[in-house]
Design an enzyme around this catalytic site. Structure first.
Site, PDB file in Angstrom:
ATOM      1  N   GLN A  32      50.702 -64.968  15.340  1.00 16.92           N
ATOM      2  CA  GLN A  32      49.349 -64.407  15.217  1.00 16.92           C
ATOM      3  C   GLN A  32      48.285 -65.491  15.072  1.00 16.92           C
ATOM      4  OE1 GLN A  32      48.325 -61.280  15.551  1.00 16.92           O
ATOM      5  NE2 GLN A  32      50.361 -60.382  15.751  1.00 16.92           N
ATOM      6  N   GLY A  50      58.100 -64.517  21.356  1.00 21.53           N
ATOM      7  CA  GLY A  50      58.041 -64.994  19.973  1.00 21.53           C
ATOM      8  C   GLY A  50      59.322 -64.628  19.232  1.00 21.53           C
ATOM      9  N   ASN A  79      50.680 -60.501  10.559  1.00 21.15           N
ATOM     10  CA  ASN A  79      50.256 -59.644  11.658  1.00 21.15           C
ATOM     11  C   ASN A  79      49.648 -58.318  11.207  1.00 21.15           C
ATOM     12  OD1 ASN A  79      53.194 -59.780  11.030  1.00 21.15           O
ATOM     13  ND2 ASN A  79      53.243 -57.834  12.141  1.00 21.15           N
ATOM     14  N   CYS A 132      57.189 -47.635  11.595  1.00 18.16           N
ATOM     15  CA  CYS A 132      57.660 -48.853  12.248  1.00 18.16           C
ATOM     16  C   CYS A 132      58.159 -48.497  13.631  1.00 18.16           C
ATOM     17  CB  CYS A 132      58.718 -49.554  11.410  1.00 18.16           C
ATOM     18  SG  CYS A 132      60.303 -48.754  11.486  1.00 18.16           S
TER      19      CYS A 132
HETATM   20  N1  PLP Z   1      55.920 -62.667  14.889  1.00 18.89           N
HETATM   21  C1  PLP Z   1      54.745 -62.072  14.626  1.00 18.89           C
HETATM   22  C2  PLP Z   1      53.973 -62.469  13.406  1.00 18.89           C
HETATM   23  C3  PLP Z   1      54.258 -61.082  15.483  1.00 18.89           C
HETATM   24  O1  PLP Z   1      53.100 -60.492  15.204  1.00 18.89           O
HETATM   25  C4  PLP Z   1      55.028 -60.725  16.622  1.00 18.89           C
HETATM   26  C5  PLP Z   1      54.591 -59.632  17.505  1.00 18.89           C
HETATM   27  O2  PLP Z   1      54.058 -58.648  17.051  1.00 18.89           O
HETATM   28  C6  PLP Z   1      56.222 -61.405  16.866  1.00 18.89           C
HETATM   29  C7  PLP Z   1      56.637 -62.366  15.972  1.00 18.89           C
HETATM   30  C8  PLP Z   1      57.075 -61.105  18.054  1.00 18.89           C
HETATM   31  O3  PLP Z   1      56.519 -61.699  19.209  1.00 18.89           O
HETATM   32  P1  PLP Z   1      56.964 -61.194  20.656  1.00 18.89           P
HETATM   33  O4  PLP Z   1      56.297 -59.875  20.861  1.00 18.89           O
HETATM   34  O5  PLP Z   1      56.471 -62.244  21.606  1.00 18.89           O
HETATM   35  O6  PLP Z   1      58.442 -61.092  20.653  1.00 18.89           O
END
Ligand code: PLP
Length: 390
Positions: free
Chosen positions: A180, A72, A152, A323
């Protein structure tokens, strides 16, 4: 390992059975490189194209609009960096929200160092942006709006279709981080009026290390990773065939279960019971929220201490108070919804799955109630007058 009560499905999920079954052959006998012309290679290529068709059908897209990536985070980087590069002659102003994931916020912070200007929309106490504020923030030189489909940390679902409609009327490109949301709520790219949409396999029952970027057909988004020309020349690198096959199977499985009403019921029971704890509050939108996310703040408590004591009972949750860098800064999301620092430190997110049982929920309610009481008994700040948000 003793029994685990896994309530951190917003962090990552177990690979579902259909996903695992779809992946295994490509990790063993069907290991060909999809770019090779002999039959095991062609077989792998066929699996990728099948997955592309499946994924596209499930989100209302065309198969040529689906691009597989490594995460993501990569999809968000690609969408925002390449779109801003593509549109830089038109303008250099980008609009986002204050509650985006770091995969968006840090990408935008990078672009700020390259001369782009970013406006961060504030949110209300539920984590909702104001469409009026968005309208007032749009300028002649606004080129991209990037606002997440669902948050998230607090589970709030944002009014993406409305945002997309406005963006389209104004001729501004609209990207949404739906990491999410996909697999948890119904997604239809046409109905959402999006040009670019990001999601990730490991949040919906597929493996880690595979993501998707939906790119609307008319958009000639430049490639982000250059090399051998995979993914129609847009995202080079030998494809994660097993991951891609698993992602399609996982999404098909999850989509077949939507809407996740049973899950939302369990979430609501957990919320209701935990709000019986004195000086506890729900964070996020009480109505427009993801079916699996229950998120709270408890006054006079450190989120980290709660997590450690929960872990002692095999309960996995998460807190926005620290974080990933290990700093003790409170979560930017909780500050954005107006919580004071000291309250934001006492946050807890419990994210359920379809497999979460009623017994597990009962156990968590019992243990967490005890843990909060125990931590407060040791806290020098408990007994102080309440300053928690209403
Ligand atoms: N965007 C959101 C809203 C997420 O919750 C996350 C992961 O926690 C990501 C992006 C990042 O995704 P990835 O872990 O596949 O890089």
């Amino acid at each position: 390992m003793d029994k685990i009560i896994y309530l951190d499905n917003a962090a990552t999920t177990k690979v579902s059975k259909p996903a695992l079954d779809a992946m295994l052959p490509f990790l063993s006998e069907r290991y060909g490189n999809p770019s090779s012309i002999y039959s095991v290679g062609r077989d792998a290529k066929k699996a990728i194209e099948g997955a592309r068709t499946t994924v596209s059908n499930l989100i209302g897209a065309l198969s040529e609009e689906i691009f597989f990536t490594g995460s993501g985070t990569e999809s968000n980087n690609w969408a925002i960096k390449s779109a801003s590069e593509m549109l830089s002659d038109k303008g250099r102003h980008i609009i986002t929200s204050a509650i985006e994931h770091p995969a968006v916020l840090e990408t935008l912070a990078y672009l700020e160092t390259k001369g782009y200007e970013v406006s961060y929309l504030g949110v209300d106490k539920y984590g909702q942006i104001s469409i009026d504020e968005l309208k007032n923030t749009i300028r002649e030189d606004t080129i991209i709006i990037s606002i997440m489909t669902a948050n998230n940390e607090i589970g709030t679902i944002l009014p993406v279709s409305e945002i997309g409609k406005l963006a389209r009327e104004k001729g501004i490109l609209f990207h949404t981080d739906a990491v999410q949301a996909v697999g948890s709520i119904a997604i239809d790219v046409a109905e959402m009026n999006v040009d670019l949409l990001t999601f990730s396999g490991h949040k919906l029952g597929a493996a880690k290390g595979v993501g998707v970027l939906y790119i609307k057909k008319e958009l000639k988004l430049p490639p982000f990773i250059h090399g051998g020309g995979q993914e129609n020349g847009k995202r080079s690198g030998t494809e994660n065939v097993a991951g891609i096959a698993g992602l399609a199977a996982a999404l098909e499985y999850r989509t077949s279960k939507l809407p996740l009403e049973g899950l939302a019921k369990k979430r609501d029971r957990l919320i209701k019971q935990l709000l019986n704890i004195p000086k506890s509050s729900l964070t996020g939108d009480p109505k427009n929220r993801l079916p699996g996310i229950a998120s709270f703040v408890f006054e006079a408590i450190e989120g980290e201490s709660m997590l450690l004591l929960l872990d002692h009972f095999g309960i996995c949750g998460s807190s926005g108070s620290a974080c990933s860098s290990g700093s003790l800064d409170p979560s930017h999301v909780l500050l954005a919804i107006g919580l004071p620092h000291e309250i934001a430190h006492g946050s807890l997110r419990l994210s359920l799955s379809e497999e979460t049982t009623d017994e597990e929920i009962d156990f968590v309610i019992e243990k967490l109630t005890e843990i909060v009481a125990k931590l407060r008994a040791m806290s020098p700040v408990w007994n102080e007058p309440s300053n928690i948000a209403p």
